[in-house]
Design a protein around this motif. Structure first.
Motif, PDB file in Angstrom:
ATOM      1  N   GLY A 127       8.742   1.630  21.826  1.00 31.46           N
ATOM      2  CA  GLY A 127       7.364   1.173  21.862  1.00 31.46           C
ATOM      3  C   GLY A 127       7.339  -0.337  21.773  1.00 31.46           C
ATOM      4  N   PHE A 128       6.172  -0.908  21.615  1.00 29.34           N
ATOM      5  CA  PHE A 128       6.072  -2.352  21.456  1.00 29.34           C
ATOM      6  C   PHE A 128       6.436  -2.715  20.020  1.00 29.34           C
ATOM      7  N   PRO A 129       6.994  -3.918  19.814  1.00 28.81           N
ATOM      8  CA  PRO A 129       7.617  -4.252  18.524  1.00 28.81           C
ATOM      9  C   PRO A 129       6.760  -3.972  17.294  1.00 28.81           C
ATOM     10  N   GLY A 130       5.494  -4.392  17.307  1.00 29.43           N
ATOM     11  CA  GLY A 130       4.641  -4.155  16.146  1.00 29.43           C
ATOM     12  C   GLY A 130       4.421  -2.681  15.882  1.00 29.43           C
ATOM     13  N   ASP A 131       4.305  -1.891  16.960  1.00 34.22           N
ATOM     14  CA  ASP A 131       4.106  -0.453  16.809  1.00 34.22           C
ATOM     15  C   ASP A 131       5.359   0.224  16.259  1.00 34.22           C
ATOM     16  N   VAL A 132       6.524  -0.205  16.740  1.00 36.51           N
ATOM     17  CA  VAL A 132       7.783   0.355  16.234  1.00 36.51           C
ATOM     18  C   VAL A 132       7.938   0.051  14.744  1.00 36.51           C
ATOM     19  N   GLU A 133       7.560  -1.155  14.355  1.00 33.83           N
ATOM     20  CA  GLU A 133       7.618  -1.529  12.934  1.00 33.83           C
ATOM     21  C   GLU A 133       6.720  -0.613  12.106  1.00 33.83           C
ATOM     22  N   ALA A 134       5.532  -0.321  12.621  1.00 31.64           N
ATOM     23  CA  ALA A 134       4.601   0.558  11.916  1.00 31.64           C
ATOM     24  C   ALA A 134       5.192   1.956  11.766  1.00 31.64           C
ATOM     25  N   VAL A 135       5.819   2.460  12.828  1.00 33.35           N
ATOM     26  CA  VAL A 135       6.423   3.787  12.778  1.00 33.35           C
ATOM     27  C   VAL A 135       7.513   3.842  11.714  1.00 33.35           C
ATOM     28  N   ASP A 136       8.372   2.843  11.690  1.00 30.52           N
ATOM     29  CA  ASP A 136       9.458   2.792  10.710  1.00 30.52           C
ATOM     30  C   ASP A 136       8.895   2.831   9.288  1.00 30.52           C
ATOM     31  N   LEU A 137       7.925   1.980   9.007  1.00 30.24           N
ATOM     32  CA  LEU A 137       7.346   1.896   7.666  1.00 30.24           C
ATOM     33  C   LEU A 137       6.678   3.204   7.256  1.00 30.24           C
ATOM     34  N   LEU A 138       5.834   3.746   8.137  1.00 25.88           N
ATOM     35  CA  LEU A 138       5.074   4.942   7.781  1.00 25.88           C
ATOM     36  C   LEU A 138       5.965   6.164   7.648  1.00 25.88           C
ATOM     37  N   TYR A 139       6.888   6.339   8.573  1.00 26.63           N
ATOM     38  CA  TYR A 139       7.782   7.491   8.517  1.00 26.63           C
ATOM     39  C   TYR A 139       8.601   7.479   7.228  1.00 26.63           C
ATOM     40  N   THR A 140       9.162   6.335   6.895  1.00 26.09           N
ATOM     41  CA  THR A 140       9.972   6.228   5.676  1.00 26.09           C
ATOM     42  C   THR A 140       9.142   6.544   4.442  1.00 26.09           C
ATOM     43  N   SER A 141       7.930   6.002   4.383  1.00 23.98           N
ATOM     44  CA  SER A 141       7.062   6.253   3.235  1.00 23.98           C
ATOM     45  C   SER A 141       6.648   7.715   3.153  1.00 23.98           C
ATOM     46  N   LEU A 142       6.314   8.302   4.290  1.00 22.70           N
ATOM     47  CA  LEU A 142       5.860   9.694   4.283  1.00 22.70           C
ATOM     48  C   LEU A 142       6.969  10.652   3.857  1.00 22.70           C
ATOM     49  N   LEU A 143       8.205  10.340   4.208  1.00 24.44           N
ATOM     50  CA  LEU A 143       9.320  11.170   3.740  1.00 24.44           C
ATOM     51  C   LEU A 143       9.395  11.151   2.214  1.00 24.44           C
ATOM     52  N   LEU A 146       0.831  -1.207   0.000  1.00 27.70           N
ATOM     53  CA  LEU A 146       0.000   0.000   0.000  1.00 27.70           C
ATOM     54  C   LEU A 146       0.866   1.257   0.000  1.00 27.70           C
ATOM     55  N   LEU A 147       1.903   1.266   0.831  1.00 31.02           N
ATOM     56  CA  LEU A 147       2.763   2.441   0.923  1.00 31.02           C
ATOM     57  C   LEU A 147       3.572   2.638  -0.357  1.00 31.02           C
ATOM     58  N   ALA A 148       3.987   1.545  -0.975  1.00 33.60           N
ATOM     59  CA  ALA A 148       4.717   1.657  -2.240  1.00 33.60           C
ATOM     60  C   ALA A 148       3.831   2.303  -3.304  1.00 33.60           C
ATOM     61  N   LYS A 149       2.559   1.942  -3.326  1.00 32.10           N
ATOM     62  CA  LYS A 149       1.625   2.552  -4.280  1.00 32.10           C
ATOM     63  C   LYS A 149       1.423   4.031  -3.957  1.00 32.10           C
ATOM     64  N   ALA A 150       1.342   4.339  -2.653  1.00 30.46           N
ATOM     65  CA  ALA A 150       1.167   5.739  -2.250  1.00 30.46           C
ATOM     66  C   ALA A 150       2.362   6.583  -2.680  1.00 30.46           C
ATOM     67  N   GLU A 151       3.549   5.998  -2.613  1.00 33.86           N
ATOM     68  CA  GLU A 151       4.761   6.725  -2.995  1.00 33.86           C
ATOM     69  C   GLU A 151       4.837   6.951  -4.506  1.00 33.86           C
ATOM     70  N   SER A 152       4.260   6.046  -5.274  1.00 33.11           N
ATOM     71  CA  SER A 152       4.435   6.106  -6.724  1.00 33.11           C
ATOM     72  C   SER A 152       3.315   6.834  -7.457  1.00 33.11           C
ATOM     73  N   THR A 153       2.140   6.957  -6.822  1.00 31.10           N
ATOM     74  CA  THR A 153       1.021   7.554  -7.535  1.00 31.10           C
ATOM     75  C   THR A 153       1.225   9.049  -7.784  1.00 31.10           C
ATOM     76  N   GLU A 154       0.659   9.530  -8.857  1.00 30.65           N
ATOM     77  CA  GLU A 154       0.708  10.945  -9.195  1.00 30.65           C
ATOM     78  C   GLU A 154      -0.504  11.689  -8.636  1.00 30.65           C
ATOM     79  N   PHE A 155      -1.427  10.971  -8.029  1.00 27.71           N
ATOM     80  CA  PHE A 155      -2.682  11.572  -7.593  1.00 27.71           C
ATOM     81  C   PHE A 155      -2.717  11.692  -6.066  1.00 27.71           C
ATOM     82  N   PRO A 156      -2.767  12.917  -5.542  1.00 28.22           N
ATOM     83  CA  PRO A 156      -2.751  13.118  -4.083  1.00 28.22           C
ATOM     84  C   PRO A 156      -3.861  12.384  -3.353  1.00 28.22           C
TER      85      PRO A 156
END
Length: 401
Positions: free
Chosen positions: A269-285, A182-192
């Motif tokens: 944070g707890f492991p699953g939450d830390v994983e989510a932060v890593d993924l989302l932060y990287t994608s949002l950048l 999902l995040l890869a698609k968000a990074e590649s799309t031209e449509f906000p």
């Protein structure tokens, strides 16, 4: 070998010049074959000791190589990556944390041609250096490793790993792959609008996973411990990137502690939450950089350049608005699941957040908050908020050690 120590002392003490040059020349001397071999072995052994000392100070492979690149250049970072990889191979994989091994493997170093006596020759040939220059690179790398500040240890260094008796619940890898897609698609799309929907969906999936883990792990007899991960916070606009990471962390029940001078933040944070932060932060950048380039090029065509103030204001606004949206998304998901299950998730997450706060207090003690400069360019601010309405993050400043 004493000459190595003297040269590194000179570099660390900023007493460079003839002493360092003479040491490099002496270590690079190939006229005496026996001496050349001994010098190469000694340099190599000292370099391996340097990276082992970095582990003792709490540093990890990827961030050590990155720090060397920040302090020196890509060449020194490549030599550091070589040493880090060779260091890993000295240990049985059964005694190395799998996360550590993953970091080292990601460096992509082939050690087939590296050896104690040949590493200087390999360095010279690989990068087109004279032997004297190769020696100097290693000496300067040793000086950087020697001056690494102590960091909180995030896991066992190589050679000391022992599988725990009760491992934390693992992140669902199938769900993780769907989030990445999902995040890869968000990074590649031209449509906000599409990027917004995809990012929100990814956040919802991770929020639901966090809820599942919280309910499974809610064991008052033997609660899980919070984990930690350090993430890069690069310039330019590092303070706004730190705010972005802080907002992603808070939306996912984590805390982010910014080490401004090192260009890093520790997320706890707890492991699953830390994983989510890593993924989302990287994608949002990625999404922010892309949106800023598009917005900046539009300004250029209108005859007004996308100045530094514009870009800084853009990133600040993006961070603020994304924080708001991620928090809204996480809250809506928790309310929906709570209504479905009849579970008081506020109480469940309050206990987990209390555990995270206690872990942060134990790790860092007193923390200070830094004030982030406000927007200087109204156009940048409005464009940044508009871009965040196609992604997501918030206004509080990053926590600084």
């Amino acid at each position: 070998m004493e000459v190595i120590g003297q040269a590194v002392d000179a570099i660390v003490g900023r007493r460079e010049g003839s002493g360092v040059d003479l040491a490099a020349a002496r270590l690079a001397d190939v006229e005496d074959t026996h001496w050349a071999g001994a010098a190469a072995r000694s340099l190599f052994d000292t370099l391996l000791f340097g990276v082992a000392d970095a582990w003792a100070r709490g540093w990890q492979p990827a961030e050590t190589v990155r720090h060397v690149r920040r302090e020196a250049d890509a060449l020194a970072a490549a030599v550091c990556a070589d040493a880090v990889t060779v260091d890993l191979e000295r240990h049985s994989l059964a005694t190395v944390d799998p996360r550590w091994t993953e970091q080292v493997r990601a460096l992509g170093v082939d050690t087939a041609h590296l050896s104690e006596e040949r590493h200087l020759d390999h360095l010279s040939a690989e990068h087109g250096l004279m032997r004297f220059e190769a020696v100097e690179v290693v000496l300067r790398l040793l000086a950087i490793l020697r001056t690494l500040p102590p960091m909180r240890r995030l896991g066992p260094p190589p050679g000391t790993f022992r599988p725990g008796t009760r491992a934390p619940a693992a992140v669902d890898q199938g769900r993780l792959q769907r989030v990445r897609a999902l995040l890869a698609k968000a990074e590649s799309t031209e449509f906000p609008e599409e990027a917004e929907a995809l990012t929100a969906r990814a956040q919802e999936m991770m929020a639901r996973h966090s809820i599942d883990l919280a309910l499974v792990e809610a064991d008052p007899e033997e609660p899980d411990a919070a984990s930690a991960r350090r993430l890069p916070v690069d310039s330019p606009y590092d303070e706004h990137r730190a705010v972005l990471l802080n907002e992603v962390a808070e939306a996912n029940h984590c805390r982010a502690v910014w080490h401004r001078e090192l260009g890093l933040s520790t997320v706890m944070g707890f492991p699953g939450d830390v994983e989510a932060v890593d993924l989302l932060y990287t994608s949002l950048l990625v999404q922010a950089e892309k949106a800023m380039r598009v917005s900046g090029s539009a300004r250029d065509r209108s005859g007004r350049g996308a100045r530094k103030d514009y870009r800084a204001s853009f990133m600040a606004a993006f961070a603020v608005r994304v924080g708001e949206r991620l928090t809204e998304s996480a809250r809506a998901t928790e309310e929906a699941v709570g209504a479905e299950t009849g579970t008081d998730l506020v109480r469940v997450f309050a206990a987990r957040e209390s555990a995270v706060e206690a872990a942060v207090d134990e790790a860092f003690g007193a923390l200070t908050t830094s004030r982030v400069r406000g927007p200087a360019d109204p156009d940048g601010w409005y464009e940044g908020r508009a871009a965040a309405d196609a992604a997501s993050l918030g206004t509080r400043s990053g926590v600084t050690r």
